[in-house]
Design an enzyme around this catalytic site. Structure first.
Site, short mmCIF file in Angstrom:
data_model
loop_
_atom_site.label_atom_id
_atom_site.label_comp_id
_atom_site.label_asym_id
_atom_site.label_seq_id
_atom_site.Cartn_x
_atom_site.Cartn_y
_atom_site.Cartn_z
N GLU A 14 2.41 -2.72 6.99
CA GLU A 14 3.38 -1.67 6.67
C GLU A 14 3.74 -1.72 5.18
O GLU A 14 3.88 -0.67 4.53
CB GLU A 14 4.63 -1.82 7.52
CG GLU A 14 5.69 -0.79 7.21
CD GLU A 14 5.23 0.65 7.41
OE1 GLU A 14 5.67 1.51 6.61
OE2 GLU A 14 4.45 0.92 8.33
N GLU A 21 1.25 4.63 -0.46
CA GLU A 21 1.91 5.94 -0.52
C GLU A 21 2.72 6.09 -1.81
O GLU A 21 2.70 7.16 -2.43
CB GLU A 21 2.78 6.14 0.71
CG GLU A 21 1.97 6.35 1.97
CD GLU A 21 2.82 6.68 3.18
OE1 GLU A 21 4.05 6.78 3.04
OE2 GLU A 21 2.23 6.85 4.26
#
Length: 63
Positions: A14, A21
């Site tokens: 994660e 991103e």
């Protein structure tokens, strides 16, 4: 121990996904096919890590 390792793998994945991103969004706000692929690959990696964690939990609960 396996549950702990699988949990950490999910958390680490994660973090990598978030970093991908953020880097892509920082580089450009325009829509780009390679940026989409990078984000999709990070999301897919996180999905697979969560799927692995789910399987490990199922094995632990049924054993």
């Amino acid at each position: 121990m396996v549950l702990i390792v699988a949990s950490f793998i999910s958390l680490i994945t994660e973090l990598f996904n978030t970093a991908i991103e953020a880097a892509v969004d920082h580089t450009s706000t325009e829509k780009h096919e390679l940026a989409k692929r990078a984000k999709d690959a990070g999301s897919a990696a996180q999905l697979m890590a969560l799927f692995m964690l789910f399987i490990v939990w199922i094995i632990a609960l049924t054993a």
